[in-house]
Design an enzyme around this catalytic site. Structure first.
Site, PDB file in Angstrom:
ATOM      1  N   ASP A   8       0.875  -1.172   0.000  1.00 32.65           N
ATOM      2  CA  ASP A   8       0.000   0.000   0.000  1.00 32.65           C
ATOM      3  C   ASP A   8       0.914   1.224   0.000  1.00 32.65           C
ATOM      4  O   ASP A   8       1.493   1.575   1.021  1.00 32.65           O
ATOM      5  CB  ASP A   8      -0.901  -0.003   1.244  1.00 32.65           C
ATOM      6  CG  ASP A   8      -1.709   1.286   1.388  1.00 32.65           C
ATOM      7  OD1 ASP A   8      -1.758   2.090   0.429  1.00 32.65           O
ATOM      8  OD2 ASP A   8      -2.302   1.487   2.470  1.00 32.65           O
ATOM      9  N   LYS A  70       2.413  11.481  -3.387  1.00 31.72           N
ATOM     10  CA  LYS A  70       1.415  10.738  -4.155  1.00 31.72           C
ATOM     11  C   LYS A  70       0.425  11.674  -4.845  1.00 31.72           C
ATOM     12  O   LYS A  70      -0.145  11.335  -5.880  1.00 31.72           O
ATOM     13  CB  LYS A  70       0.679   9.776  -3.211  1.00 31.72           C
ATOM     14  CG  LYS A  70      -0.309   8.838  -3.888  1.00 31.72           C
ATOM     15  CD  LYS A  70      -0.835   7.856  -2.863  1.00 31.72           C
ATOM     16  CE  LYS A  70      -1.903   6.944  -3.423  1.00 31.72           C
ATOM     17  NZ  LYS A  70      -2.359   5.974  -2.414  1.00 31.72           N
ATOM     18  N   GLU A 169      -7.267   0.643  -4.709  1.00 25.94           N
ATOM     19  CA  GLU A 169      -7.281   0.570  -3.240  1.00 25.94           C
ATOM     20  C   GLU A 169      -8.614   0.084  -2.665  1.00 25.94           C
ATOM     21  O   GLU A 169      -8.619  -0.772  -1.773  1.00 25.94           O
ATOM     22  CB  GLU A 169      -6.885   1.932  -2.668  1.00 25.94           C
ATOM     23  CG  GLU A 169      -5.411   2.243  -2.894  1.00 25.94           C
ATOM     24  CD  GLU A 169      -5.049   3.691  -2.655  1.00 25.94           C
ATOM     25  OE1 GLU A 169      -5.939   4.454  -2.237  1.00 25.94           O
ATOM     26  OE2 GLU A 169      -3.896   4.071  -2.888  1.00 25.94           O
ATOM     27  N   ASP A 191     -13.233   5.001   1.109  1.00 27.32           N
ATOM     28  CA  ASP A 191     -11.791   5.095   1.353  1.00 27.32           C
ATOM     29  C   ASP A 191     -11.367   6.563   1.385  1.00 27.32           C
ATOM     30  O   ASP A 191     -11.204   7.199   0.346  1.00 27.32           O
ATOM     31  CB  ASP A 191     -11.052   4.334   0.252  1.00 27.32           C
ATOM     32  CG  ASP A 191      -9.538   4.300   0.477  1.00 27.32           C
ATOM     33  OD1 ASP A 191      -9.062   4.967   1.411  1.00 27.32           O
ATOM     34  OD2 ASP A 191      -8.847   3.600  -0.283  1.00 27.32           O
TER      35      ASP A 191
END
Length: 609
Positions: A8, A70, A169, A191
């Site tokens: 992850d 990210k 994800e 999420d």
């Protein structure tokens, strides 16, 4: 060893795991910590410091410490606005070029920074296992585009991994939740991470995980709440970057405590060089600041439900992923949207990593009887004659997938066809995003004679491959779409909203364009037919055809679709006998009538057969 690790790669923290005796095991570093902060400090000598050690340097050397990278991976300078660049390190932004991080005299691509994090995870895993690991599954937000996925894959390769799969994800989180579930059920995965938000609707059925719909925003997360906290209080506004970082760290710590406490204090020693800072923050104050940010997730949840064609009552469960979902406000908000209390049985920080590890186990063969079926979030197609969007792979198609169509030329004697690859939900090509463009050459021929097959294939990583082949010669080109979409992430988020807002006018324009193209084709065919066999029909019939052709031209200028359709139908009906004469002549001649004359452009628009 043939083991594959699951990773992850998060905005705030990253984790790595491996399947051990049939169970996913998250691996710790030398300090016993499973969570590795996704932070990188680069010294003057160029040596990187990664993880917790880098986080500590953020207050001391903020301009040399990279975090939340990210948010920028796979983006170009024109993809982000000034207000989105709220970081202490320097970003080099040049239009049409990839973003770079400037540290001292050197600059780095975001994937190079991510590779430093991945190398540390690889090293920690190898130390824990006692043998090398070279294969990995890496997760990304569901709404990452092709360029962001490729950049993530590149980061893994730079770190020394063979990246076996890129997994969404929310899908990974569903794997973590449903590994031992055999009962058929539909679940929503909400999420909310440090820098991105995703929501997915999945169906679980005896080991098969199928994504029904997904939605989200690649620039919405816990970082936004942190910035809002920093901006809200006058005491926190200061020009000194080092002090600002210290205050932000204290705010984040207080935010975490307020998930279980009603009140937390923020203490920063020697705040202005002499005075200490002490501020009390209550949960109520935090929720007031965070509520507008959390509310931005509602529209994405509703769209995902609508796309999956399911009501909140049709869900069997709602699971939460991401550290921000520990906030009581957010859990209440999710319960309100979906009409049920969310499932909090999974550790929200670890669920995605566990799912990635399970997917790694599926690929390595250690996990049996589990199949993962993901989807593509936006439609893919090409531009056809008249500027229309011709969808080849519809939105929410299960991937990996492959689809194609046969096309032909729209004008005489074309020597090539330009294939413009598009992504989006609008009817007209100009309103969608151009992923790429290439040209396929072939022998010139009358329009409608060449046959060009176009095939789209989306692999298991969500990366698009486009093939175009001239059927006659076998000449073909295969392109892997690696270029970034030169639009901002806000445009990604608003594409579906735009398609809904403009649905009626888009459909109206498409119908008008298709009707107009039919009119122009009919007029050209009638003119050609009259030149060939006009002397074989009566003057009265010829006069009637010319009169109706004139009415079609007038209706084209009027831009009235219904009247143009009626004029087309009248001309079509009046030329039935003329068409029969043409066919009879063609049969006698042993060929189909065609007009050898006409323009000879080197490039032309593609048209569907």
């Amino acid at each position: 060893m043939n083991d594959i690790v699951g990773i992850d790669l998060g905005t705030t923290n990253s984790l790595i795991g491996i399947m051990e005796a049939g169970f996913p095991l998250l691996l710790a570093d030398e300090n016993g910590e499973r969570l590795t902060p996704s932070a990188v400090y680069i010294s003057e000598s160029g040596e990187p410091l990664v993880g917790q050690a880098a986080s500590r340097m953020r207050a001391l050397q903020p301009e040399s410490t990279v975090y939340s990278i990210k948010r920028f991976i796979g983006l170009r300078g024109s993809d982000i606005r000034d207000e989105d660049v709220d970081v202490n390190y320097h970003l080099k932004r040049r239009k049409g070029q990839g973003l770079r991080v400037q540290i001292g005299a050197r600059d780095y691509a975001p994937e190079e920074i991510s590779a430093f994090v991945l190398r540390k995870l690889k090293r920690d895993a190898e130390n824990a296992l006692g043998y090398p690991v070279n294969r990995a599954v890496i997760t990304v937000p569901a709404y990452f585009n092709d360029a962001q996925r490729n950049a993530t894959k590149r980061a893994g390769e730079l770190a020394g991994f063979s990246v076996e799969r890129i997994v969404n994800e929310p899908t990974a989180a569903a794997l973590a939740y449903g590994l031992n579930k055999s009962k058929k059920s539909k679940i929503a995965v909400y999420d909310f991470g440090g820098g991105t938000f995703d929501v997915s609707i999945l169906e679980l059925n005896e080991g098969v995980f199928e994504v029904l719909a997904t939605n989200g925003n690649t620039r919405l997360g816990g970082d936004d709440i942190d910035r809002a906290l920093l901006d809200r209080n006058a005491e926190f506004r200061m020009s000194n970057v080092e002090t600002k970082v210290r205050v932000l760290e204290a705010l984040i710590e207080a935010k975490h405590r307020l998930s279980i406490e009603e009140k937390a204090s923020i203490d920063v020693p020697f705040f202005d060089g002499a005075q200490n800072l002490h501020v009390d923050l209550t949960r109520e104050e935090l929720e007031e600041i965070a509520r507008p940010i959390v509310e931005r997730t509602r529209i994405h949840c509703l769209r995902a439900l609508a796309d999956a064609r399911i009501s909140p009552g049709g869900l069997d469960d709602v699971i939460l992923v991401g550290g921000v979902t520990r906030m009581p406000l957010l859990r209440r908000y999710v319960a309100e949207i979906f009409g049920r209390e969310p499932n909090v049985s999974q550790n929200p920080d670890e669920a995605v990593a566990i799912g990635a590890t399970i997917q790694a186990g599926i690929l390595s063969g250690t996990v049996q009887e589990v199949v993962l079926l993901d989807v593509t979030p936006l439609s893919l197609g090409i531009e056809t004659f008249g500027g229309l969007m011709n969808v080849i792979i519809p939105r929410n198609s299960t991937i990996p997938t492959r689809a194609g169509e046969m096309f032909t030329t729209a004008v005489h004697n074309q020597r090539s066809i330009s294939i413009k690859v598009l992504q989006g939900e609008r009817e007209m090509a100009r309103d969608n995003w151009k992923l790429g463009e290439f040209e396929l050459e072939f022998e010139p021929a009358p329009k409608g004679v060449p046959r060009v097959g176009v095939q789209f294939e989306i692999d298991a990583n969500g990366i698009l491959h486009v093939l175009a082949r001239d059927v006659k010669t076998g000449n073909e080109k295969i392109i892997e779409m690696k270029s970034a979409v030169d639009v901002s992430d806000e445009a990604v988020e608003s594409m579906l909203a735009d398609s809904l807002d403009h649905a009626f006018e888009d459909v109206g324009e498409r119908i008008w364009t298709e009707t107009k193209l039919r009119s122009e084709e009919m007029l050209a065919a009638v003119e050609s037919a009259l030149q060939l066999v006009g002397d074989q029909i009566s003057d009265l019939e010829k006069k009637r055809i010319l009169q109706l052709a004139g009415e079609v031209r007038e209706r084209i200028d009027s831009h009235e679709t219904q009247k143009l359709k009626q004029a087309n139908e009248a001309l079509d009906s009046a030329t039935q006998n003329l068409a029969a004469v043409i066919v009879e002549k063609a049969m006698k001649d042993g060929r189909l009538a065609s007009d050898p004359e006409g323009p000879t452009p080197r490039r032309g628009s593609i048209a569907p057969t």
